[in-house]
Write an enzyme that holds these catalytic residues in place. Structure first.
Site, PDB file in Angstrom:
ATOM      1  N   GLU A 150      -5.590  -4.815  10.426  1.00 57.24           N
ATOM      2  CA  GLU A 150      -4.456  -3.764  10.691  1.00 57.24           C
ATOM      3  C   GLU A 150      -4.883  -2.971  12.034  1.00 57.24           C
ATOM      4  O   GLU A 150      -5.350  -2.037  11.899  1.00 57.24           O
ATOM      5  CB  GLU A 150      -4.428  -2.659   9.706  1.00 57.24           C
ATOM      6  CG  GLU A 150      -4.222  -3.344   8.287  1.00 57.24           C
ATOM      7  CD  GLU A 150      -3.624  -2.646   7.268  1.00 57.24           C
ATOM      8  OE1 GLU A 150      -2.400  -2.417   7.039  1.00 57.24           O
ATOM      9  OE2 GLU A 150      -4.218  -1.457   6.942  1.00 57.24           O
TER      10      GLU A 150
ATOM     11  N   GLU B 111      -6.865   4.958   7.437  1.00 53.70           N
ATOM     12  CA  GLU B 111      -6.713   6.194   7.400  1.00 53.70           C
ATOM     13  C   GLU B 111      -7.646   6.884   6.664  1.00 53.70           C
ATOM     14  O   GLU B 111      -8.216   8.000   6.676  1.00 53.70           O
ATOM     15  CB  GLU B 111      -5.373   6.271   6.729  1.00 53.70           C
ATOM     16  CG  GLU B 111      -3.949   6.327   7.498  1.00 53.70           C
ATOM     17  CD  GLU B 111      -2.807   5.580   6.669  1.00 53.70           C
ATOM     18  OE1 GLU B 111      -2.898   5.766   5.157  1.00 53.70           O
ATOM     19  OE2 GLU B 111      -1.982   5.095   7.359  1.00 53.70           O
TER      20      GLU B 111
ATOM     21  N   GLY C 176       2.458   2.474  10.724  1.00 58.97           N
ATOM     22  CA  GLY C 176       3.202   3.656  10.335  1.00 58.97           C
ATOM     23  C   GLY C 176       4.223   3.883  11.931  1.00 58.97           C
ATOM     24  O   GLY C 176       4.792   4.985  11.956  1.00 58.97           O
TER      25      GLY C 176
ATOM     26  N   ASN D 235       0.774  -0.998  -0.069  1.00 59.08           N
ATOM     27  CA  ASN D 235      -0.077   0.172   0.081  1.00 59.08           C
ATOM     28  C   ASN D 235       1.151   1.135   0.134  1.00 59.08           C
ATOM     29  O   ASN D 235       1.505   1.528   1.000  1.00 59.08           O
ATOM     30  CB  ASN D 235      -0.869  -0.036   1.240  1.00 59.08           C
ATOM     31  CG  ASN D 235      -1.992   1.150   1.436  1.00 59.08           C
ATOM     32  OD1 ASN D 235      -1.761   2.105   0.498  1.00 59.08           O
ATOM     33  ND2 ASN D 235      -2.235   1.433   2.711  1.00 59.08           N
TER      34      ASN D 235
ATOM     35  N   HIS E 111      -9.509   1.524   4.694  1.00 56.86           N
ATOM     36  CA  HIS E 111      -8.382   1.606   5.264  1.00 56.86           C
ATOM     37  C   HIS E 111      -8.572   2.340   6.467  1.00 56.86           C
ATOM     38  O   HIS E 111      -9.122   3.500   6.385  1.00 56.86           O
ATOM     39  CB  HIS E 111      -7.090   2.004   4.361  1.00 56.86           C
ATOM     40  CG  HIS E 111      -5.866   2.143   5.145  1.00 56.86           C
ATOM     41  ND1 HIS E 111      -5.399   2.933   5.860  1.00 56.86           N
ATOM     42  CD2 HIS E 111      -4.888   1.246   5.087  1.00 56.86           C
ATOM     43  CE1 HIS E 111      -4.186   2.635   6.233  1.00 56.86           C
ATOM     44  NE2 HIS E 111      -3.676   1.422   5.767  1.00 56.86           N
TER      45      HIS E 111
ATOM     46  N   SER F 267       3.318  -2.028  10.421  1.00 56.45           N
ATOM     47  CA  SER F 267       4.732  -2.113  10.533  1.00 56.45           C
ATOM     48  C   SER F 267       5.269  -3.495  10.124  1.00 56.45           C
ATOM     49  O   SER F 267       6.118  -3.805  10.840  1.00 56.45           O
ATOM     50  CB  SER F 267       5.026  -1.595  11.885  1.00 56.45           C
ATOM     51  OG  SER F 267       4.647  -0.351  12.215  1.00 56.45           O
TER      52      SER F 267
ATOM     53  N   LYS G   2       0.146   4.320  -0.475  1.00 57.24           N
ATOM     54  CA  LYS G   2      -0.648   5.423   0.216  1.00 57.24           C
ATOM     55  C   LYS G   2      -0.514   6.674  -0.829  1.00 57.24           C
ATOM     56  O   LYS G   2      -0.355   6.551  -1.957  1.00 57.24           O
ATOM     57  CB  LYS G   2       0.029   5.504   1.669  1.00 57.24           C
ATOM     58  CG  LYS G   2      -0.093   4.440   2.450  1.00 57.24           C
ATOM     59  CD  LYS G   2       0.006   4.724   3.955  1.00 57.24           C
ATOM     60  CE  LYS G   2      -0.205   3.305   4.794  1.00 57.24           C
ATOM     61  NZ  LYS G   2      -0.153   3.487   6.113  1.00 57.24           N
TER      62      LYS G   2
HETATM   63  P1  PGA Z   1       2.892   0.405   7.505  1.00 56.77           P
HETATM   64  O1  PGA Z   1       1.257   0.569   7.042  1.00 56.77           O
HETATM   65  O2  PGA Z   1       3.406  -0.856   7.035  1.00 56.77           O
HETATM   66  O3  PGA Z   1       3.468   1.616   7.050  1.00 56.77           O
HETATM   67  O4  PGA Z   1       2.652   0.200   8.922  1.00 56.77           O
HETATM   68  C1  PGA Z   1       0.541  -0.393   6.630  1.00 56.77           C
HETATM   69  C2  PGA Z   1      -0.841   0.207   6.235  1.00 56.77           C
HETATM   70  O5  PGA Z   1      -1.277   1.041   6.538  1.00 56.77           O
HETATM   71  O6  PGA Z   1      -1.431  -0.671   5.312  1.00 56.77           O
END
Ligand code: PGA
Length: 250
Positions: free
Chosen positions: A167, A97, A173, A9, A95, A213, A11
């Site tokens: 998640e 976000e 992140g 992803n 997601h 992460s 983003k």
């Molecule tokens: P990350 O993001 O691996 O940077 O923690 C995962 C995601 O939001 O899908």
């Protein structure tokens, strides 16, 4: 046998030219890899360039969002028809976000999942609790609610076409991965939920990815868990070498 999926992803990262630079480098690094589905989800503006660059490889294309109408007066939205035409086989939906910053709800997520399925785009349906909810021991209640809302009115046959991504929001992140045990516990809960809702065949076949992460260092222990069928990778999917290392470890 569930074929694992490693999905990147991106983003809101990578321009078209950065995408064109990433793809050939990554393709070289995953040459000969078998037994895993590899998916990249660039931003909308880079989808076409990514699609061209990965043509004739095993890498598949995903969008990060979708709207539920095919066309019309919906300024700023992207329709399933548009995604389908440029070769998106997958779409990330709900997601955290998007839920946090753009007001997506279990209801809009449900509409988007139905839309993707109607256009034969595989939804990568994201769920997960925030830190406060975990600390208050409400993780399973929260993901249960998200599953119930997101999958509302779907038939058993629809459910088996979905990919779920667990998640935990506090792990996204932050460099703070869920332990393999914490992830396994949530994944088992999700599979049990699907078993109750859609039966054994759907539950045993559905792929449940972990996200938050994920790195080349922790992928192996995560993938060793019974109910973890792959990963949705953010930060570590932005560099060809770290993303390829994750793909290879799966
Ligand atoms: P990350 O993001 O691996 O940077 O923690 C995962 C995601 O939001 O899908």
């Amino acid at each position: 046998m569930r074929i694992p999926i490693i999905a990147g992803n991106w983003k809101m990262n990578k321009t078209t030219s950065e995408t064109r630079a990433f793809c050939p480098e990554f393709i070289k690094l995953i040459d000969n890899v078998k037994g895993v589905e590899i998916v990249i989800a660039p931003p909308f503006t880079a989808l076409s360039a990514a699609g061209d660059a990965i043509r004739d490889t095993i890498i598949k294309l995903s969008a990060q969002n979708i709207f539920w109408e095919e066309k019309g007066a919906y300024t700023g939205e992207i329709s399933p028809l548009m995604l389908k035409e440029i070769g998106c086989g997958y779409c990330i939906i709900g997601h955290s976000e998007r839920r946090q910053y753009f007001g997506e709800t279990d209801d809009t997520v449900n509409k988007k999942i139905k839309t993707a399925l109607n256009y034969e785009i595989t939804p990568v349906f994201c769920i997960g609790e925030i830190l406060k909810e975990r600390e208050e021991n409400r993780t399973m209640a929260v993901i249960g609610r998200q599953l119930k809302g997101g999958l509302r009115d779907l038939l058993e046959s629809d459910i088996s076409r979905i990919v779920i991504a667990y998640e935990p929001v506090w792990a996204i992140g932050t460099g703070k991965t869920a332990t393999p045990q914490q992830a396994q516990e949530a994944h088992r809960f999700i599979r049990d939920f699907i078993r109750k809702k859609a039966g054994d065949k759907a539950a045993d076949g559905i792929r449940i990815l972990y996200g938050g992460s994920v790195t080349p260092e922790n992928i192996k222990d995560l993938m060793a868990q019974d109910d973890i069928d792959g990963a949705l990778v953010g930060g570590a999917s932005l560099k060809p070498d770290s993303f390829a290392a994750i793909v290879r470890f799966s």
